[in-house]
Structure formats: structure tokens, C-alpha cells
Design a protein around this motif. Structure first.
Motif, mmCIF file in Angstrom:
data_model
loop_
_atom_site.group_PDB
_atom_site.id
_atom_site.type_symbol
_atom_site.label_atom_id
_atom_site.label_comp_id
_atom_site.label_asym_id
_atom_site.label_seq_id
_atom_site.Cartn_x
_atom_site.Cartn_y
_atom_site.Cartn_z
ATOM 1 N N CYS A 1 -15.849 64.682 17.285
ATOM 2 C CA CYS A 1 -14.432 64.295 17.281
ATOM 3 C C CYS A 1 -14.177 63.445 18.523
ATOM 4 O O CYS A 1 -14.530 63.840 19.630
ATOM 5 C CB CYS A 1 -13.560 65.540 17.286
ATOM 6 S SG CYS A 1 -11.829 65.165 17.564
ATOM 7 N N CYS B 1 -11.641 65.744 20.870
ATOM 8 C CA CYS B 1 -12.015 67.005 21.523
ATOM 9 C C CYS B 1 -13.538 67.184 21.630
ATOM 10 O O CYS B 1 -13.999 68.197 22.143
ATOM 11 C CB CYS B 1 -11.397 68.187 20.776
ATOM 12 S SG CYS B 1 -12.105 68.461 19.146
ATOM 13 N N CYS C 1 -11.422 65.445 14.231
ATOM 14 C CA CYS C 1 -11.450 66.711 13.486
ATOM 15 C C CYS C 1 -10.049 66.917 12.904
ATOM 16 O O CYS C 1 -9.100 66.237 13.306
ATOM 17 C CB CYS C 1 -11.851 67.869 14.404
ATOM 18 S SG CYS C 1 -10.619 68.265 15.633
#
Ligand SMILES: [Zn+2]
Ligand SMILES: [Zn+2]
Length: 332
Positions: free
Chosen positions: A12, A15, A36
Motif C-alpha cells: 500500500c 501504509c 489497501c
């Protein structure tokens, strides 16, 4: 044995979570940009990526299974479509699969199912997955949205599984300014099967246009309602509760009675209007009291004030005398 996976590094962009085997969101406007589902639903914006960019949902089953150009999810859709619509009903199968044409569906089914060594089942020993492991699919269909419009495709009824956002109603995503359930939520169902063909008679065409017009009306109404709710800040129950608590009892009553004018007036003018109504109510009560004083014989405001003091005094002294005389009323 674990499958060889050449794109294990897909993470992602917000994150850094590894999302290789998960359903993920790929931005079609930025290069190599994946999010994500959590970061997507929070509308994360990183670098040039903005949360109103067009995107594709990459389902976890979207990897080549039998051939490089068909995802495992599309294989499932194809089999489901053939079962439901019947073999050789390719136009209907195409409508069902959505990401492949009737011709592609037909040739894929013949090549990999009917004409395989293990027909009617596909030959898994010769499958793309067996030879290559899980690899990323080439994009087959991109969904475009206009900047000022939201995703108005019919949504599946998912009940209470929507994520909640602190302080917001569960069905509103403040980061993407979208509702899980839109006004006229199923409006698209009335037009999703409309197709214009050369064989259409004028009457058929007219009916189709009429349906589109009806849908457009519903869509405009949906946008209007959504803008009202967003612009009048009606999506944040916490804010609404705080504003409610600040109002006096009379104010609250007047507010609730007149809330239908909010749409026509707009938030600011509506608040002014409510304040004016409260003020009007107070003045009316004052006038009523003064009229009563006049009937009681007062000729000036000063007189009415001193009369009230006298009345209060009389009342309290009367009370005192009552309580004082109480014991004598009940002798032994
Ligand atoms: Zn993330
Ligand atoms: Zn982007």
C-alpha cells in the motif's frame, strides 16, 4: 508448496502494508499507485495522488488462471453466466461477465474447456497458473467517473457491514463525500439493460429515450439531495447534537417546527430566521403581559413594575401567614 509470486513487493503506497493477495485499489491516473481498502476508504492522498482520481478495484481473485488474459474471477463469472443463461447464449453471457465480449467468451470457453484434453473441464496441468504462478493481470476494463459526480452504480445491499467514521453517520464516507446508500439507490437498474441497436423501431427507441429521461430525473434529484445534506452539514450527528444542546426549549420547538425551510433558505439564513421567530415569540409574550397589566389598572411601565413587586410581596407574606397559622388548624 507456496506459489511463486513475482510481485510479492506490492504494498500500500500509504501504509506500506503488503497487499499482494488482498483486494486492493489501483489508481489509473498515477503510475504504480496502490492502496489497501482501509487507506482508500479514508481518502488518503499521497504526493500527486488525489482521492477523486479514477481507480480500479483489483479483486483478490484477479490473477490469470487458465490463460494470461482471463482472471480467475472472470472464469468464475463465465461459468456462472453459462449456467444461468445457457450455452451459446453469448450476448447474454457477455452482459453477465461484463469485462469480456461475446466472441471472447465463446472462444475462451471452446479453447480452454470444451477442446481441452480433459474436456469439459479445463486442463489444469497446462494452465497458466501452473506454469507461471500468480502474476498480475493486464487491465481489461477501466471505470471512469467525472470529477463532479460520484460512483452512482447500484450498490449491493450490504446491511450494517459499512465502515463507520467517528462522528459521522455510518452510511456516509466524509473522505470521499459518498453515501453507501444513495437517494434512488436502485435507479440504475431501470436502464442497465438498455442497448440501442440498428434494428430498433421508432417506438422502441422512444421508449428507451423515455426510460433514460426518467433515470436522468432521478439522478438529478439524487445529486440535489446529496448536495443539500452535505452543504447544510447534516451528515455529522455530533455537530447536530451540539447545536441542538445550545438551543433553549422554545428555540428547539420553533426549530423543529420550521426545519422544512432549511432547504429553501440555506443554513445561515435559516438560523437567522429561527432567531427572529424566537424574538417574535418573546415580544408577543411581553405585549400580552403588558395588556394584562393595563386591564389591571396600570397606566405606566413603572407602575406595572412596582405593582409586580407589591403582588410578589403580598403573595409571599400570604404564604408565610398560611404556614404560620397552620398548626392552629389542627388542634389536638
Ligand atoms: Zn494502506
Ligand atoms: Zn492517483
Amino acid at each position: 508448496m507456496a506459489l511463486y509470486c513475482p510481485w510479492e513487493h506490492i504494498t500500500c503506497n500509504s501504509c506500506n502494508k503488503v497487499i499482494t493477495t488482498m483486494t486492493r485499489i489501483t489508481c489509473v491516473e498515477c503510475d504504480n499507485f496502490d492502496l489497501c481498502l482501509e487507506c482508500f476508504s479514508q481518502g488518503k492522498e499521497i504526493g500527486k495522488h488525489k482521492n477523486n482520481h479514477n481507480y480500479r478495484v483489483i479483486p483478490s481473485l484477479h490473477f490469470p488462471l487458465l490463460s494470461s488474459d482471463w482472471g480467475a474471477d472472470e472464469e468464475l463469472m463465465l461459468l456462472e453466466a453459462i449456467e444461468q443463461k445457457g450455452l451459446d447464449n453469448w450476448p447474454e453471457v457477455e452482459n453477465f461477465v461484463k469485462t469480456k465480449t461475446a466472441k471472447e467468451c465463446r472462444s475462451h470457453y471452446y479453447d480452454y474447456y470444451l477442446n481441452s484434453k480433459t474436456h469439459p473441464l479445463p486442463d489444469l496441468e497446462e494452465s497458466f497458473l501452473k506454469k507461471n504462478g500468480i502474476v498480475e493481470m493486464k487491465p481489461s476494463r477501466i471505470v471512469h467517473f467525472k470529477d463532479d459526480e460520484f460512483d452512482s452504480r447500484p450498490q449491493k445491499e450490504t446491511g450494517c457491514t459499512q465502515p463507520t467514521y467517528e462522528g459521522y453517520d455510518a452510511s456516509f464516507n466524509p473522505y470521499r463525500k459518498e453515501f453507501a446508500f444513495e437517494y434512488f439507490n436502485n435507479a440504475e437498474l431501470s436502464i442497465c439493460n438498455i442497448a440501442f441497436t440498428d434494428k430498433d423501431t421508432p417506438e422502441e427507441r422512444e421508449i428507451k429515450f423515455h426510460k433514460l429521461e426518467e433515470y436522468y430525473k432521478m439522478y438529478c434529484e439524487r445529486v440535489r439531495i446529496r448536495n443539500i445534506v452535505i452543504n447544510q452539514e447534516l451528515v455529522d450527528p455530533k455537530k447536530l447534537r451540539i447545536a441542538d444542546r445550545k438551543r433553549s426549549k422554545e428555540e428547539k420547538e420553533i426549530h423543529d417546527l420550521n426545519c422544512q425551510f432549511l432547504v429553501a433558505l440555506g443554513k445561515e439564513d435559516f438560523e437567522k430566521y429561527i432567531k427572529a421567530l424566537v424574538e417574535e415569540g418573546k415580544l408577543k409574550t411581553k405585549i400580552r403581559n403588558l395588556k394584562q397589566k393595563r386591564r389591571d389598572g396600570c397606566l405606566t411601565l413603572q407602575e406595572s413594575k412596582s405593582r409586580r413587586k407589591v403582588n410578589n410581596y403580598n403573595y409571599t407574606s400570604e404564604l408565610k401567614s398560611v404556614s404560620y397559622t397552620k398548626p392552629s388548624k389542627h388542634p389536638h
